[in-house]
Design a protein around this motif. Structure first.
Motif, mmCIF file in Angstrom:
data_model
loop_
_atom_site.group_PDB
_atom_site.id
_atom_site.type_symbol
_atom_site.label_atom_id
_atom_site.label_comp_id
_atom_site.label_asym_id
_atom_site.label_seq_id
_atom_site.Cartn_x
_atom_site.Cartn_y
_atom_site.Cartn_z
ATOM 1 N N LYS A 1 0.651 -1.236 0.055
ATOM 2 C CA LYS A 1 0.117 0.041 0.099
ATOM 3 C C LYS A 1 0.832 1.246 0.039
ATOM 4 C CE LYS A 1 -3.465 -0.282 3.010
ATOM 5 N NZ LYS A 1 -4.380 -0.762 4.089
ATOM 6 N N SER A 2 1.954 1.220 0.803
ATOM 7 C CA SER A 2 2.695 2.410 0.732
ATOM 8 C C SER A 2 3.477 2.737 -0.432
ATOM 9 C CB SER A 2 3.698 2.325 1.986
ATOM 10 O OG SER A 2 4.705 1.348 1.902
ATOM 11 N N LYS A 3 3.697 1.725 -1.111
ATOM 12 C CA LYS A 3 4.403 1.581 -2.465
ATOM 13 C C LYS A 3 3.703 1.943 -3.524
ATOM 14 C CE LYS A 3 8.451 1.789 -0.738
ATOM 15 N NZ LYS A 3 9.324 3.015 -0.670
ATOM 16 N N ALA A 4 2.370 1.999 -3.632
ATOM 17 C CA ALA A 4 1.396 2.227 -4.694
ATOM 18 C C ALA A 4 1.698 3.414 -5.322
ATOM 19 C CB ALA A 4 0.171 1.876 -4.329
ATOM 20 N N THR B 1 8.060 4.554 5.223
ATOM 21 C CA THR B 1 6.621 5.193 5.246
ATOM 22 C C THR B 1 6.457 6.228 4.185
ATOM 23 O OG1 THR B 1 7.157 6.432 7.044
ATOM 24 C CG2 THR B 1 6.100 4.363 7.527
ATOM 25 N N THR B 2 7.684 6.867 3.636
ATOM 26 C CA THR B 2 7.684 8.116 2.807
ATOM 27 C C THR B 2 7.466 7.479 1.401
ATOM 28 O OG1 THR B 2 9.547 8.967 4.162
ATOM 29 C CG2 THR B 2 9.072 9.857 1.775
ATOM 30 N N THR B 3 6.157 8.101 0.792
ATOM 31 C CA THR B 3 5.472 7.583 -0.504
ATOM 32 C C THR B 3 5.867 8.749 -1.470
ATOM 33 O OG1 THR B 3 3.584 8.514 -0.076
ATOM 34 C CG2 THR B 3 4.049 6.111 0.486
ATOM 35 N N GLY B 4 6.365 9.781 -1.025
ATOM 36 C CA GLY B 4 7.001 11.126 -1.992
ATOM 37 C C GLY B 4 7.400 12.103 -1.477
ATOM 38 N N SER B 5 7.824 13.191 -1.977
ATOM 39 C CA SER B 5 8.751 14.218 -1.262
ATOM 40 C C SER B 5 7.487 15.019 -0.368
ATOM 41 C CB SER B 5 9.340 15.192 -2.254
ATOM 42 O OG SER B 5 7.962 15.581 -3.080
ATOM 43 N N VAL C 1 4.749 13.242 0.947
ATOM 44 C CA VAL C 1 3.648 12.520 1.589
ATOM 45 C C VAL C 1 4.507 11.300 2.553
ATOM 46 C CG1 VAL C 1 1.856 10.741 1.045
ATOM 47 C CG2 VAL C 1 1.999 12.456 -0.575
ATOM 48 N N PHE C 2 3.742 11.504 3.596
ATOM 49 C CA PHE C 2 4.324 10.517 4.714
ATOM 50 C C PHE C 2 3.362 9.813 5.269
ATOM 51 C CE2 PHE C 2 7.013 14.295 4.448
ATOM 52 C CZ PHE C 2 8.208 13.939 4.549
ATOM 53 N N ARG C 3 3.346 8.299 5.337
ATOM 54 C CA ARG C 3 2.123 7.492 5.578
ATOM 55 C C ARG C 3 2.741 6.421 6.609
ATOM 56 N NH1 ARG C 3 -2.074 8.111 3.227
ATOM 57 N NH2 ARG C 3 -2.906 6.221 3.808
ATOM 58 N N ASN C 4 1.444 5.901 7.428
ATOM 59 C CA ASN C 4 1.761 4.675 8.086
ATOM 60 C C ASN C 4 0.644 3.873 7.832
ATOM 61 O OD1 ASN C 4 1.829 2.769 10.241
ATOM 62 N ND2 ASN C 4 2.615 4.096 11.683
ATOM 63 N N THR C 5 0.785 2.489 7.317
ATOM 64 C CA THR C 5 -0.215 1.574 6.955
ATOM 65 C C THR C 5 -0.251 0.389 7.747
ATOM 66 O OG1 THR C 5 1.565 0.762 5.322
ATOM 67 C CG2 THR C 5 -0.085 2.536 4.638
ATOM 68 N N THR C 6 0.418 0.467 8.956
ATOM 69 C CA THR C 6 0.339 -0.789 9.940
ATOM 70 C C THR C 6 -0.881 -0.629 10.865
ATOM 71 O OG1 THR C 6 2.824 -0.806 10.124
ATOM 72 C CG2 THR C 6 1.574 -1.693 12.095
ATOM 73 N N ASP C 7 -1.506 -1.641 10.813
ATOM 74 C CA ASP C 7 -2.831 -1.692 11.438
ATOM 75 C C ASP C 7 -2.849 -1.375 13.022
ATOM 76 O OD1 ASP C 7 -4.079 -2.119 9.022
ATOM 77 O OD2 ASP C 7 -4.606 -4.176 9.361
ATOM 78 N N ASP D 1 -6.489 1.566 9.753
ATOM 79 C CA ASP D 1 -5.994 0.804 8.700
ATOM 80 C C ASP D 1 -4.784 1.843 8.132
ATOM 81 O OD1 ASP D 1 -5.530 -0.613 6.458
ATOM 82 O OD2 ASP D 1 -7.562 -0.756 5.921
ATOM 83 N N SER D 2 -5.098 2.793 8.062
ATOM 84 C CA SER D 2 -3.636 3.712 7.560
ATOM 85 C C SER D 2 -4.231 5.421 7.517
ATOM 86 C CB SER D 2 -3.504 3.449 5.887
ATOM 87 O OG SER D 2 -4.504 3.610 5.346
#
Length: 592
Positions: free
Chosen positions: A444-447, A475-479, A481-487, A586-587
């Motif tokens: 999901k984080s690399k989509a 968790t960085t998906t772009g310059s 965007v920062f995400r956490n997709t761990t439930d 979820d994320s």
């Protein structure tokens, strides 16, 4: 100091005690009723609490079934024990939804019963192709909407990874033969099985063709199917997408072409039963099923390109939870009804990767289900205009019996799901220590964003195999965007559930329009309080509790964070202020 704009519900405020309000919330009601509710019921799946004698004793379960059946004016009896420990009970015939509800109410009133659900029917989720010509596997490598699979092949090919395909079984095909290991036929009903018997160790697919009206009638009294249908060879098509042999000078290449495929047969004429699917999930993942030999090749990944109407039932969820607990990643199709996947099973189950389908231009395919329960999108194709826009894979030419091996382009979320199962196999080959949660999180984080359009929700975007095999799940998906997709589980009327995102590489303060996107799975979202906490400890309320009975939350809030530094650890915290409903983060992510 943080402040939330008008897109959120409340401005900055201190945390409120999660257990302050003890009143229970009413049960959430789905916005769309399930057509499955109109289907006659022949069997029930009953999960007993561990303290109950019926949880371990077949005779006690039979006695209990007879007693409750007598109370409801029906004839019940114990059929068999499922792999999860639940009891399968026979109703002695087909009951309409009202009579079945009376019987289930008798079980629900028993404090020793954890759950009771009807044994419903599920179906393969492919859409039949209209042509067999195909020139290239665009779904693997085309830059517009392919899954960037070749970029992953220099890191992994699926070597040593075991994938179970819970489907129609397997028809012999030379482009798959080298990667097939022995499976099992879990179809207990000889009519559905269409091979002359019930359960056995032979997972060969004899075909699933049906005559018009052979499967009964729908809620409108129309015959099912309306016309005679040919064999689909559905499981073989799915298997080829995952692990057809490569570099052999013919046919197609599977995504994880060095992985092994274990066919596990649950679908036949007129679909398949939930009880058989529950046992198949249990056995494929290495669990024990009464009367079935242990599985010598427990799956690292399970693919289920199947589904039926109605939300995830407790019996299926129990089997999934146990399988994931044994370390098996489970991938499921979102469904082909152009509807919210939250109302389909197992698409709406927790602890699975639910996959929507995209077309060759990167739009959500016209048939694909959507919604907040979708985790990711993968190529599923669209064949009505041209078969070259479908997903080419291994098949058979036989329409009423086994014919000669062939190839054909299909479309469906059934075709999208094995793309993700194959990707999961590549990831396990590259890093065998990955957990199911880590595999889902990384995919999901690399989509990447869908190059086309998606209405209704397509998860984290279009899967990218090369990116998923690239940098190990940062968790960085772009310059920006920062995400956490761990439930993260949300305690029921308990303390805060907290999930963190670490922001680096930013200069100065955060923007005055910081975007906070949130994806929470919960059966009653009105119960939830949500806050964002900045690195300096200041917080802002994003959402307060309400009487909103809708399930799940997928939205974006805008926060004025111009007074706090951008770099550091940001936290999303969620509290459930009412009892009786559960869920998880979820994320979530920050867009600067």
């Amino acid at each position: 100091m943080l402040a939330v704009t008008a897109t959120a519900l409340l401005a900055t405020g201190a945390a409120t005690s999660a257990a302050a309000t003890p009143s229970p919330a009413p049960a959430a009601s789905p916005a769309t009723p399930s057509a499955a509710a109109d289907t006659p019921v022949e069997r029930l799946i009953v999960g007993y609490k561990s303290r109950a004698a019926e949880a371990a004793s077949d005779s006690a379960a039979d006695k209990d079934a007879q007693a409750k059946g007598k109370k409801a004016g029906e004839s019940l009896g114990f059929d068999r024990r499922l792999g999860t420990g639940a009891a399968l009970l026979d109703l002695g015939g087909k009951l309409d939804k009202g009579d079945a509800a009376d019987v289930m109410d008798a079980f629900r009133a028993d404090p020793d019963v954890a759950y009771v659900v009807p044994d419903t029917r599920m179906y393969a989720t492919a859409v039949s192709p209209n042509d067999t010509e195909y020139s290239r596997q665009w779904d693997l490598f085309e830059s517009t909407a392919g899954m960037n699979v070749p970029a992953a092949w220099d890191k992994a090919t699926g070597q040593g990874v075991k994938v179970a395909v819970i489907d129609t079984g397997y028809v012999a095909h030379s482009d798959l033969a080298a990667n097939i290991v022995s499976g099992y036929d879990f179809i207990s009903d000889p009519f559905i099985s269409q091979d002359g018997g019930g359960r056995d160790s032979n997972a060969a697919d004899p075909g699933d063709w049906t005559s018009a009206g052979e499967c009964g009638v729908d809620e409108d009294g129309q015959p099912v199917p309306k016309e005679t249908s040919d064999n689909s060879w559905h499981g073989t098509h799915v298997a080829g997408t995952i692990a057809a042999a490569a570099n052999n000078g013919k046919g197609v290449a599977g995504i994880a072409y060095d992985a092994t495929i274990q066919p596990v047969r649950v679908l036949g004429r007129c679909g398949g039963m939930t009880s058989d699917i529950i046992d198949a999930i249990t056995w494929a993942s290495g669990g024990s099923v009464q009367g079935v030999p242990s599985n010598p090749n427990p799956a690292d990944v399970i693919n289920m390109s199947l589904g039926g109407e109605g939300g995830c039932d407790a019996g299926t969820q129990s089997a999934i939870n146990s399988a994931v607990g044994r370390g098996t990643t489970i991938v499921v199709a979102a469904g082909n009804d152009n509807a919210n996947a939250a109302y389909f099973n197992p698409a709406s189950c927790s602890n699975v990767i639910t996959v929507a389908a995209s077309d060759r231009q990167g739009n959500r395919a016209y048939y694909s289900n959507y919604g907040s329960v979708v985790d990711i999108t993968a190529p599923g194709g669209e064949t009505p205009v041209s078969s070259s826009n479908g997903i080419l894979s291994t098949l058979n030419s036989g329409t009423r019996s086994v014919g000669s091996e062939s190839y054909a382009a299909y479309q469906g979320t059934s075709m999208a799901a094995p793309h993700i199962a194959g990707l999961a196999a590549l990831m396990i080959d590259a890093n065998p220590s990955l957990t199911p949660a880590q595999i889902e999180s990384t995919i999901k984080s690399k989509a990447r964003s869908l190059p086309g359009s998606c209405s209704g929700g397509c998860g984290s975007g279009l899967a990218d195999a090369g990116a998923a095999l690239g940098s190990g799940g940062t968790t960085t998906t772009g310059s920006n965007v920062f995400r956490n997709t761990t439930d993260v589980s949300i305690p029921d009327t308990g303390s805060w559930a907290t999930s963190s995102v670490t922001v680096t590489g930013r200069s100065g303060n955060a923007p005055s329009s910081l975007k906070v996107d949130v994806d929470i799975k919960h059966t009653y979202r009105g119960d939830l309080i949500i806050e964002i906490v900045a690195p300096d400890g200041s917080s802002a309320r994003l959402k307060d509790s309400s009487d909103d009975s809708t399930a799940n939350l997928l939205t974006t809030y805008t926060v004025n964070a111009s007074d706090v530094a951008a770099n550091g650890t940001w936290k999303l915290r969620v509290a459930d202020v009412y009892s009786g409903d559960t869920g998880y983060i979820d994320s979530w992510g920050l867009t600067f």
